[in-house]
Design an enzyme around this catalytic site. Sequence first.
Site, PDB file in Angstrom:
ATOM      1  N   GLU B  44       0.678  -1.245   0.043  1.00  0.00           N
ATOM      2  CA  GLU B  44       0.071   0.021  -0.011  1.00  0.00           C
ATOM      3  C   GLU B  44       0.691   1.168   0.080  1.00  0.00           C
ATOM      4  O   GLU B  44       1.923   1.205   0.456  1.00  0.00           O
ATOM      5  CB  GLU B  44      -0.896  -0.018   1.312  1.00  0.00           C
ATOM      6  CG  GLU B  44      -1.744   1.140   1.610  1.00  0.00           C
ATOM      7  CD  GLU B  44      -2.500   1.093   2.855  1.00  0.00           C
ATOM      8  OE1 GLU B  44      -2.080   0.023   3.673  1.00  0.00           O
ATOM      9  OE2 GLU B  44      -3.522   1.637   3.135  1.00  0.00           O
ATOM     10  N   LYS B 126      -8.696   2.063  -1.842  1.00  0.00           N
ATOM     11  CA  LYS B 126      -9.225   1.296  -0.363  1.00  0.00           C
ATOM     12  C   LYS B 126     -10.614   1.664  -0.208  1.00  0.00           C
ATOM     13  O   LYS B 126     -10.908   3.059  -0.214  1.00  0.00           O
ATOM     14  CB  LYS B 126      -8.467   1.915   0.427  1.00  0.00           C
ATOM     15  CG  LYS B 126      -8.539   1.140   2.065  1.00  0.00           C
ATOM     16  CD  LYS B 126      -7.422   1.176   3.016  1.00  0.00           C
ATOM     17  CE  LYS B 126      -6.654   2.301   3.174  1.00  0.00           C
ATOM     18  NZ  LYS B 126      -5.696   2.314   4.543  1.00  0.00           N
ATOM     19  N   TYR B 132      -9.062   5.129  13.381  1.00  0.00           N
ATOM     20  CA  TYR B 132      -8.982   4.732  14.994  1.00  0.00           C
ATOM     21  C   TYR B 132      -7.628   4.764  15.070  1.00  0.00           C
ATOM     22  O   TYR B 132      -6.876   4.476  14.187  1.00  0.00           O
ATOM     23  CB  TYR B 132      -9.782   3.683  15.212  1.00  0.00           C
ATOM     24  CG  TYR B 132      -9.588   2.382  14.425  1.00  0.00           C
ATOM     25  CD1 TYR B 132      -8.352   1.735  14.480  1.00  0.00           C
ATOM     26  CD2 TYR B 132     -10.345   2.148  13.165  1.00  0.00           C
ATOM     27  CE1 TYR B 132      -7.932   0.625  13.672  1.00  0.00           C
ATOM     28  CE2 TYR B 132      -9.773   1.099  12.378  1.00  0.00           C
ATOM     29  CZ  TYR B 132      -8.772   0.409  12.551  1.00  0.00           C
ATOM     30  OH  TYR B 132      -8.257  -0.718  11.847  1.00  0.00           O
ATOM     31  N   CYS B 171      -5.361  -3.313   2.129  1.00  0.00           N
ATOM     32  CA  CYS B 171      -5.057  -3.316   3.740  1.00  0.00           C
ATOM     33  C   CYS B 171      -6.703  -3.498   4.574  1.00  0.00           C
ATOM     34  O   CYS B 171      -6.842  -4.459   4.543  1.00  0.00           O
ATOM     35  CB  CYS B 171      -4.382  -1.964   3.862  1.00  0.00           C
ATOM     36  SG  CYS B 171      -3.594  -2.114   5.550  1.00  0.00           S
ATOM     37  N   GLY B 354      23.120   9.133  26.591  1.00  0.00           N
ATOM     38  CA  GLY B 354      23.643   9.185  27.944  1.00  0.00           C
ATOM     39  C   GLY B 354      23.558   7.716  28.531  1.00  0.00           C
ATOM     40  O   GLY B 354      22.726   6.943  28.385  1.00  0.00           O
ATOM     41  N   GLY B 358      22.450   2.079  34.096  1.00  0.00           N
ATOM     42  CA  GLY B 358      21.201   1.378  34.371  1.00  0.00           C
ATOM     43  C   GLY B 358      20.872   0.761  33.273  1.00  0.00           C
ATOM     44  O   GLY B 358      21.268   0.721  31.932  1.00  0.00           O
ATOM     45  N   ASP B 360      17.987   0.818  31.158  1.00  0.00           N
ATOM     46  CA  ASP B 360      17.207   1.752  30.014  1.00  0.00           C
ATOM     47  C   ASP B 360      18.294   1.982  29.160  1.00  0.00           C
ATOM     48  O   ASP B 360      18.080   1.842  27.985  1.00  0.00           O
ATOM     49  CB  ASP B 360      16.472   2.807  30.694  1.00  0.00           C
ATOM     50  CG  ASP B 360      15.234   2.396  31.763  1.00  0.00           C
ATOM     51  OD1 ASP B 360      14.721   1.477  31.008  1.00  0.00           O
ATOM     52  OD2 ASP B 360      15.100   3.049  32.364  1.00  0.00           O
ATOM     53  N   SER B 361      19.306   2.843  29.436  1.00  0.00           N
ATOM     54  CA  SER B 361      20.297   3.293  28.657  1.00  0.00           C
ATOM     55  C   SER B 361      21.106   2.091  28.083  1.00  0.00           C
ATOM     56  O   SER B 361      21.517   2.269  26.922  1.00  0.00           O
ATOM     57  CB  SER B 361      21.055   4.358  29.294  1.00  0.00           C
ATOM     58  OG  SER B 361      21.930   3.877  30.410  1.00  0.00           O
ATOM     59  N   ASN B 431      15.984  17.796  38.721  1.00  0.00           N
ATOM     60  CA  ASN B 431      15.653  17.883  37.485  1.00  0.00           C
ATOM     61  C   ASN B 431      17.008  18.757  36.860  1.00  0.00           C
ATOM     62  O   ASN B 431      17.156  18.528  35.863  1.00  0.00           O
ATOM     63  CB  ASN B 431      14.450  18.734  37.420  1.00  0.00           C
ATOM     64  CG  ASN B 431      13.372  18.007  37.506  1.00  0.00           C
ATOM     65  OD1 ASN B 431      13.369  16.716  37.131  1.00  0.00           O
ATOM     66  ND2 ASN B 431      12.193  18.540  37.838  1.00  0.00           N
ATOM     67  N   THR B 455      16.252   7.716  26.340  1.00  0.00           N
ATOM     68  CA  THR B 455      16.315   6.316  27.093  1.00  0.00           C
ATOM     69  C   THR B 455      15.058   6.044  27.889  1.00  0.00           C
ATOM     70  O   THR B 455      15.117   5.130  28.683  1.00  0.00           O
ATOM     71  CB  THR B 455      17.819   6.318  27.904  1.00  0.00           C
ATOM     72  OG1 THR B 455      17.714   7.273  28.909  1.00  0.00           O
ATOM     73  CG2 THR B 455      18.980   6.422  26.928  1.00  0.00           C
TER      74      THR B 455
END
Lengths: 609, 609
Positions: B44, B126, B132, B171, B354, B358, B360-361, B431, B455
């Site tokens: 498509e 289509k 949605y 589709c 960075g 941990g 996540d990074s 912060n 991250t």
Amino acid sequence: MPTLRIALAQVNSTVGDLAGNAAAITAWTRRAADRGARLVVFPEMMLTGYPVEDLALRASFVDASIEALHATAARLAREGLGGIAVVTGYLDRHAGPPPRFGQPAEGALDAAALLHGGRVLATSAKHHLPNYGVFDEYRYFLPGDRLPVFRLPCGEPGQAEPAVDVATAVCEDLWQDGGPVAVTRQARAGLLVVPNASPYEWGKGDARLELCVRRAREAGATLAYVNMMGGQDELVFDGDSIIVDAGGRLLARGPQFEEALIVADLGLPGAGPGAPPADTPADAHDGTTMTIHRVSVPVDPSPLTGSAPPTDAAGAGPGPVWPRLAPMAEVYAALVTGVRDYVRKNGFRSVILGLSGGIDSALTATIAADAIGPDLVHATIMPSRYSSAHSVADAEDLIKRQGLQARTVPIQPMVDAFQAELQVTGLAAENLQARVRGVILMSLSNASGHLVLTTGNKSEIATGYSTLYGDSAGGFGPIKDVPKTLVWGLARWRNEEAARRGQAPPIPENSITKPPSAELAPGQLDSDTLPDYTVLDAVLDDYVVEDKGAAELVAAGHDPALVDRVIAMVDHAEYKRRQYPPGPKITPRNFGRDRRLPITNHWQEPRTG
Amino acid sequence: MPTLRIALAQVNSTVGDLAGNAAAITAWTRRAADRGARLVVFPEMMLTGYPVEDLALRASFVDASIEALHATAARLAREGLGGIAVVTGYLDRHAGPPPRFGQPAEGALDAAALLHGGRVLATSAKHHLPNYGVFDEYRYFLPGDRLPVFRLPCGEPGQAEPAVDVATAVCEDLWQDGGPVAVTRQARAGLLVVPNASPYEWGKGDARLELCVRRAREAGATLAYVNMMGGQDELVFDGDSIIVDAGGRLLARGPQFEEALIVADLGLPGAGPGAPPADTPADAHDGTTMTIHRVSVPVDPSPLTGSAPPTDAAGAGPGPVWPRLAPMAEVYAALVTGVRDYVRKNGFRSVILGLSGGIDSALTATIAADAIGPDLVHATIMPSRYSSAHSVADAEDLIKRQGLQARTVPIQPMVDAFQAELQVTGLAAENLQARVRGVILMSLSNASGHLVLTTGNKSEIATGYSTLYGDSAGGFGPIKDVPKTLVWGLARWRNEEAARRGQAPPIPENSITKPPSAELAPGQLDSDTLPDYTVLDAVLDDYVVEDKGAAELVAAGHDPALVDRVIAMVDHAEYKRRQYPPGPKITPRNFGRDRRLPITNHWQEPRTG
């Protein structure tokens, strides 16, 4: 010809605040009753606020809206207001036959209800759903296919006659051909009431009045258009409610950007002897059939509380006509309303912003001071080694003129600390300064609870002439949708307006007249990087708002080389805009929900220059 | 029964790159011809990329797509590929009778075309438009109401028979009842080909295969489903193209997250003697009528270039069946694809992030290294006084294991420079550290052109456990839609996968096993602020993805007090999410285009705790 006293409640509702909005319905209904009105009409989605976005998909929220509607009907009656007919917008849920092709199998309704005598007498839903610009209503709503027509006694208390027939449509139903307007004529209703949540846009002339005139004639009925007032994220609703008679004559008009109750005495054709409610199908002239749903409002035996004599409402004509604001005043009021409501509705008391001495931050500070008061506006001067003497002086001058809270935080020590490690140059060094300022403002915001206002204008945001997490850091961007040339225009207008009122001009003349500069490098001027703003803004309006392609821009008279340059800048900056905070929409196409482009995008308009 | 050799070109196209995508059509068609295919099907919107968002509203872009389609047909013929039938998606414009109720008066089409012999032989659009989730197709497109059925000779070169009848849908037409599938059966087509741009979502089981099986049976035809592959902003397309026969038997299946040409020999019912093209109306069983548009593909007198013997394609069965990835491998591949394509398609060569030590990074860096190579991943260690010794050691360990580019920039001098002026404490001080890191990464990005990767994981972003312009600063968020528990799962899986391949695990075990901490205050742990991630993620999935209200969450077994706490955190963090960069969507509802809530929002789920 019977006379109906109607009240349009041009109210500022808050998204999600069902309790507060319901309380507003009661309070404004009392005011309407005190003025002797027999019918009061509230805006679209008054009970929930508008737009509720994906809250419309959450069952608990839809349930709560429906419950709040019924509770409000009961409360009105409990408080002695059951005798006045109330039409209000709310969020409902589809129940009935399966929808038409292309519609979701289930969905919410952008609904309107008639409340009277403690009960919900009739409900209906918007038939035409807008799904363009900032509107995504096919995502949320199913279209209504019923026109309620309620017979409302409007004579002496306790008398069934005379009565008038009143139909209800919702907002977009006026903007599209066919549908409720066409069916109102077939139903021979004398009055069509239309709750709206229609966002402000500048430069539309008087399109709304022209539309009301046209649709009133088509419906063969007096038309009462009531619009929401107030700010909701990037939208500002301006009120400006309107009543026109079936011949298109303006009968009453509400103020712009103010809550108001517009009370008018309408001479309307009397309805015949009350027929029992019945549903009649009608051709809606748009390829669909709608049902005319007739309802009788019961005769209320007791007079309304505090009923005032009819002459109160009328003045010289049938209703009041507030004067329209001049173009600059209108835009300025939209920005002030947007800021005030974002601050207030999000629970902030105060704002903070960086004041450079330039026109963008000067205008932003002035708007904020007008919105919430100068003592709640914290102006931070953050000079660098490249700040000219006049910059700090101009910023201090503005603070003094307006009585803002002020603090000075020189940025050089922080910049030096970064540079000791990073040794960046050129654009990276320029951005570093802007980001240090962003960190300072965010730190002060975190420490004191101020909302950070960004000061970027639409021309900058369009071209990417700003620093991500630098000058673009903040929770709300008051002039985000204001092109630079209009920034100057508004600043001049605001000073002139002060002079007209015998006040000192709030903005230093020097901030308006000096050549704009970001002051991130020695002797830097915007004109080093950007075309002249007059020329630039003309191209931007045609490219961003009108969505013209390169060839069309050249055909519209823009310089080909400039067209290529501007398009390249705008297209490249999409990633920055995606992370920009919201700000009030005042143009027909703002950056935000109104203009949705991919970041990853290799399309290049064919080069013309 | 005639045999048709078909090729599904599961290609990675780029939004807006008409020239590049057209070149890909030619290149892949050549490959298909070299393999002896008589028909090649592209995804498509192959020619424009998908989704093009508001580019669909720009006349110049729609014009360019239509021009590129015709130019591609001509080019294919010029390059000796005119004899192979090509079905491809592209962007077209509505022309014809006025649309149905509720549709815009004019609009674009999500179209498919049949190219052959240098010409565009048939087009369609289509029929079912998704509106949605991440899809806004009612904003852009009008629904198609035509089913093209083309008679394709599939015997010896120069022979008109045998031939097969091939229908085309697009589709969403597979996902909704009625429409092209129903009409394909009425048209007695032997094959239904379906170009798709269907984004990846985890946890759907094998919904796509089940759907294809069901629709093939309903259509009474073999069904060839070809899906786009690659990343586009927040979407990832996984390929996974499928062919099933009319009985629902799987005949061929493409790989996931790889470009591929899937070639299969399909035994199909022969078409009768060629009738002239004619349009026949058919009941689409969805409340609409569609037109069956019959087209004959001319007999090509010359053999295809490079035609290979049929056995090449088939192997044991009629076509190849690539194995499916295991659940973790699948999600990981989606993330790698999303990162690789965002980097590549936006013109970056390298990334920077960075590295805290941990998980996540660590996972983000590993995904990036797998996407673009470790030497193009710049890991920056930015220790503070609160960084534990193991943090830096774990980060250094990861860098060494993977061979990343590394730099260490201690943040204390910059933090001290700010604090000398600001003296902020508590959350503001936390912060501040995160924002100093954000400024460092952005400065290095500006100086060297690296894309900054954020991250943050989905659990953090949901609860607002992140710093605006701090750890959330960056252009792309690889694990933005990955809940924390899945972050651990993916890290473990990636290490195990390395072990299976006899490689060293890329992620230090300590990063996986240690308790998570933002390390912005002495001894700080995530568990000081957040519930246990296992419990949290379960609530988040039900609230954010399933959109359950408070009462439903409690009914689903979640602790009432926890429900209230989590809802309050999620609702309050909407303003942060609005400024978060895009990242690959892997769940059924991501933060971004998929979940749209107002920032200004007083709705509070009724408290349950």
